[in-house]
Design an enzyme around this catalytic site. Sequence first.
Site, PDB file in Angstrom:
ATOM      1  N   ASP A  13       0.896  -1.150  -0.060  1.00 53.17           N
ATOM      2  CA  ASP A  13      -0.016  -0.072  -0.026  1.00 53.17           C
ATOM      3  C   ASP A  13       0.682   1.326  -0.074  1.00 53.17           C
ATOM      4  OD1 ASP A  13      -2.202  -1.671   0.151  1.00 53.17           O
ATOM      5  OD2 ASP A  13      -2.329  -1.655   2.216  1.00 53.17           O
ATOM      6  N   LYS A  16       1.710   2.188  -5.018  1.00 51.56           N
ATOM      7  CA  LYS A  16       2.325   1.675  -6.316  1.00 51.56           C
ATOM      8  C   LYS A  16       1.425   1.797  -7.382  1.00 51.56           C
ATOM      9  CE  LYS A  16       2.439  -2.300  -4.342  1.00 51.56           C
ATOM     10  NZ  LYS A  16       2.174  -1.883  -2.897  1.00 51.56           N
ATOM     11  N   ALA A  39      -4.038  -7.961  -3.813  1.00 51.40           N
ATOM     12  CA  ALA A  39      -3.450  -6.564  -4.009  1.00 51.40           C
ATOM     13  C   ALA A  39      -4.718  -5.668  -4.254  1.00 51.40           C
ATOM     14  CB  ALA A  39      -2.547  -6.566  -5.408  1.00 51.40           C
ATOM     15  N   GLY A  40      -4.598  -4.374  -3.892  1.00 53.83           N
ATOM     16  CA  GLY A  40      -5.460  -3.227  -4.077  1.00 53.83           C
ATOM     17  C   GLY A  40      -4.877  -2.133  -4.481  1.00 53.83           C
ATOM     18  N   HIS A  41      -4.787  -1.789  -5.614  1.00 53.00           N
ATOM     19  CA  HIS A  41      -3.965  -0.563  -6.162  1.00 53.00           C
ATOM     20  C   HIS A  41      -4.866   0.635  -6.582  1.00 53.00           C
ATOM     21  CE1 HIS A  41      -0.494  -3.375  -7.268  1.00 53.00           C
ATOM     22  NE2 HIS A  41      -0.629  -3.405  -5.995  1.00 53.00           N
ATOM     23  N   GLN A 210       2.047  -5.985  -3.181  1.00 51.06           N
ATOM     24  CA  GLN A 210       2.332  -6.203  -1.550  1.00 51.06           C
ATOM     25  C   GLN A 210       3.851  -5.270  -1.451  1.00 51.06           C
ATOM     26  OE1 GLN A 210       1.559  -9.541  -3.175  1.00 51.06           O
ATOM     27  NE2 GLN A 210      -0.761  -8.511  -2.993  1.00 51.06           N
TER      28      GLN A 210
HETATM   29  P1  GDP Z   1      -0.821   0.234  -3.510  1.00 53.76           P
HETATM   30  O1  GDP Z   1      -1.186  -0.759  -3.032  1.00 53.76           O
HETATM   31  O2  GDP Z   1       0.717   0.425  -3.116  1.00 53.76           O
HETATM   32  O3  GDP Z   1      -1.101   0.796  -4.927  1.00 53.76           O
HETATM   33  O4  GDP Z   1      -1.418   1.349  -2.759  1.00 53.76           O
HETATM   34  P2  GDP Z   1      -2.834   1.669  -2.297  1.00 53.76           P
HETATM   35  O5  GDP Z   1      -3.672   2.007  -3.562  1.00 53.76           O
HETATM   36  O6  GDP Z   1      -3.474   0.467  -1.657  1.00 53.76           O
HETATM   37  O7  GDP Z   1      -2.716   2.788  -0.973  1.00 53.76           O
HETATM   38  C1  GDP Z   1      -2.366   3.815  -1.261  1.00 53.76           C
HETATM   39  C2  GDP Z   1      -3.465   5.094  -1.141  1.00 53.76           C
HETATM   40  O8  GDP Z   1      -2.786   6.556  -0.853  1.00 53.76           O
HETATM   41  C3  GDP Z   1      -4.396   5.020  -2.218  1.00 53.76           C
HETATM   42  O9  GDP Z   1      -5.622   5.390  -1.379  1.00 53.76           O
HETATM   43  C4  GDP Z   1      -3.902   6.280  -3.029  1.00 53.76           C
HETATM   44  O10 GDP Z   1      -5.011   6.874  -3.740  1.00 53.76           O
HETATM   45  C5  GDP Z   1      -3.303   7.207  -1.953  1.00 53.76           C
HETATM   46  N1  GDP Z   1      -2.073   7.842  -2.363  1.00 53.76           N
HETATM   47  C6  GDP Z   1      -1.043   7.622  -3.192  1.00 53.76           C
HETATM   48  N2  GDP Z   1      -0.220   8.569  -3.245  1.00 53.76           N
HETATM   49  C7  GDP Z   1      -0.625   9.459  -2.573  1.00 53.76           C
HETATM   50  C8  GDP Z   1      -0.134  10.714  -2.075  1.00 53.76           C
HETATM   51  O11 GDP Z   1       0.870  11.163  -2.523  1.00 53.76           O
HETATM   52  N3  GDP Z   1      -1.025  11.419  -1.265  1.00 53.76           N
HETATM   53  C9  GDP Z   1      -2.114  11.008  -0.820  1.00 53.76           C
HETATM   54  N4  GDP Z   1      -2.765  11.833   0.091  1.00 53.76           N
HETATM   55  N5  GDP Z   1      -2.447  10.031  -1.132  1.00 53.76           N
HETATM   56  C10 GDP Z   1      -2.188   9.229  -2.156  1.00 53.76           C
HETATM   57  P1  IMO Z   2      -0.762  -4.120  -2.154  1.00 50.66           P
HETATM   58  O1  IMO Z   2      -0.407  -4.580  -3.575  1.00 50.66           O
HETATM   59  C1  IMO Z   2      -0.798  -4.596   2.202  1.00 50.66           C
HETATM   60  C2  IMO Z   2      -0.929  -8.535   3.623  1.00 50.66           C
HETATM   61  C3  IMO Z   2      -2.394  -9.209   4.426  1.00 50.66           C
HETATM   62  C4  IMO Z   2      -1.527 -10.009   5.420  1.00 50.66           C
HETATM   63  C5  IMO Z   2      -0.519 -10.761   4.535  1.00 50.66           C
HETATM   64  C6  IMO Z   2      -0.906 -11.782   3.793  1.00 50.66           C
HETATM   65  O2  IMO Z   2      -2.205  -3.473  -2.454  1.00 50.66           O
HETATM   66  O3  IMO Z   2       0.383  -3.488  -1.568  1.00 50.66           O
HETATM   67  P2  IMO Z   2      -2.305 -12.723   1.604  1.00 50.66           P
HETATM   68  O4  IMO Z   2      -3.986 -12.649   1.571  1.00 50.66           O
HETATM   69  O5  IMO Z   2      -1.509 -12.193   0.944  1.00 50.66           O
HETATM   70  O6  IMO Z   2      -1.973 -14.152   2.219  1.00 50.66           O
HETATM   71  O7  IMO Z   2      -2.219 -12.109   3.365  1.00 50.66           O
HETATM   72  O8  IMO Z   2      -0.354  -9.802   3.565  1.00 50.66           O
HETATM   73  N1  IMO Z   2      -1.116  -8.203   2.561  1.00 50.66           N
HETATM   74  C7  IMO Z   2      -1.087  -7.029   1.885  1.00 50.66           C
HETATM   75  N2  IMO Z   2      -1.049  -5.825   2.605  1.00 50.66           N
HETATM   76  N3  IMO Z   2      -1.065  -4.361   0.727  1.00 50.66           N
HETATM   77  C8  IMO Z   2      -1.414  -5.536  -0.192  1.00 50.66           C
HETATM   78  O9  IMO Z   2      -1.358  -5.556  -1.286  1.00 50.66           O
HETATM   79  C9  IMO Z   2      -1.331  -6.702   0.620  1.00 50.66           C
HETATM   80  N4  IMO Z   2      -1.584  -8.037   0.100  1.00 50.66           N
HETATM   81  C10 IMO Z   2      -1.332  -9.065   1.135  1.00 50.66           C
HETATM   82  O10 IMO Z   2      -2.851  -8.177   5.087  1.00 50.66           O
HETATM   83  O11 IMO Z   2      -1.280  -9.397   6.486  1.00 50.66           O
HETATM   84 MG    MG Z   3      -2.956  -1.567  -1.667  1.00 48.88          MG
END
Ligand code: GDP
Ligand code: IMO
Ligand code: MG
Length: 414
Positions: A13, A16, A39-41, A210
Amino acid sequence: MPSYAIIGAQWGDEGKGKITDYLAEKADVVVRFQGGDNAGHTIYANGHKFALHLLPSGSIRPHTLNILGNGMVINPVSLSLEIKTLKGVGLTPTIAISNRAHVILPHHIEKDKENEKTQNIGTTLKGIGPAYMDKVGRTGLRMGAFVNEALFEAYLRNDQTHDLTEEKIKALLDTYAPFQKELAPMVQDTSYLLSEAFKKDQFILFEGAQGTLLDIDHGTYPYVTSSATSAAGIPQGAGVSPKQIQKVLGVVKAYTTRVGEGTLVSEMNEELAHQIREKGNEYGTTTGRPRRIGYLDLVALKHAHRVNQFDALILTLFDVLSGIHPLKLVIAYDYHGTRLDTFPAEPEILAECTPIFETLEGFDEDLSTLSDYNQLPQAAKLYLKAIEKHTGIPVGMISVGKHREQTLRMTNIL
Ligand code: GDP
Ligand code: IMO
Ligand code: MG
């Protein structure tokens, strides 16, 4: 043309998705090489919020080829839903799925839930671990076989490990028939596709899911995911040579977050964590769980650097730190009176470490409207300098908001 790896340098998170989408403006190909819909992007673009789980973050750009590599574990139902969601807003990304990627079936999800009752890893319950267990146990189903009706049926009938009754087999065949049809045209040898892209000297992005501290080998085992999340996962999970990755970029949040169980040495008190969680919207994209919050942990970051050898850091969510006083960086751990400068492998040791901080002045200015690095307040510049000094990695780009334009390039390393 360059090929960049975009790797999470913490516990996932890190932003990415936002960064991959930003860099994808000029990319020809974006490749996922491990993980699945755990993953959640999150991407904000064209007036929409996108939450991608399986599709590479190039899918929002009209010109990119998006590859789901062989190292992934794919839930066909989730993938179909994601494609449909994008179609709903007029997007029809070009997608290629590796015929060697593994398939997540309902029994993997059931097993994940079952395991969690006793293991308590805090998984996303998407069936990731059990699907990888089938893969390395050589009892898995691959996408190439899944989309072939006869091979899928034969796989289910020959299965000795998942307790599949005739009734269950029939139900699976019925349920998955439409997904086989839908996905079949996309399933191919993506390693070959990539070799062609390299031959054409195309711009290729490898998008990690991750983060390095969740890596099956280098992360906080057993509180990790089940794949190789570091740059080392790319050659194996995409079917390319290690020699074909030109630059490795580490995406790092300006602080630390983690979802799921496991020690977080730099964890903040709940009052401060709450402030950051609300401002940074730190709730899981996949599960909605509140993320745990900590100061930026340079011991963990240096560990991630050792494994990945980052060419540059991309520091995200920097805007969220405005108003936090003082700022603190974890520069070492204290383990029963002994200073540790390297990240311990044993969870029992990690659990008893306390942070040694370097304290810096905070800043109150709103970073989200800045368009140039030079506009950063002095305290923010010093924070970046301290990170560079301790890690030895240049910060190449910073993100000061969730939108594409809230991205500042600091060096011409990219
Ligand atoms: P990922 O899994 O690495 O792609 O990250 P996530 O999308 O799960 O979590 C990052 C969160 O931060 C998301 O809600 C993005 O919209 C938000 N985000 C990314 N870059 C920035 C930033 O520079 N500032 C703020 N405030 N939010 C951001
Ligand atoms: P992105 O790509 C944050 C964590 C879970 C748990 C551990 C194992 O959005 O960064 P799993 O379901 O993979 O067997 O869970 O890994 N986890 C993440 N934490 N961002 C993620 O993906 C994750 N994908 C898995 O919370 O601790
Ligand atoms: Mg994420």
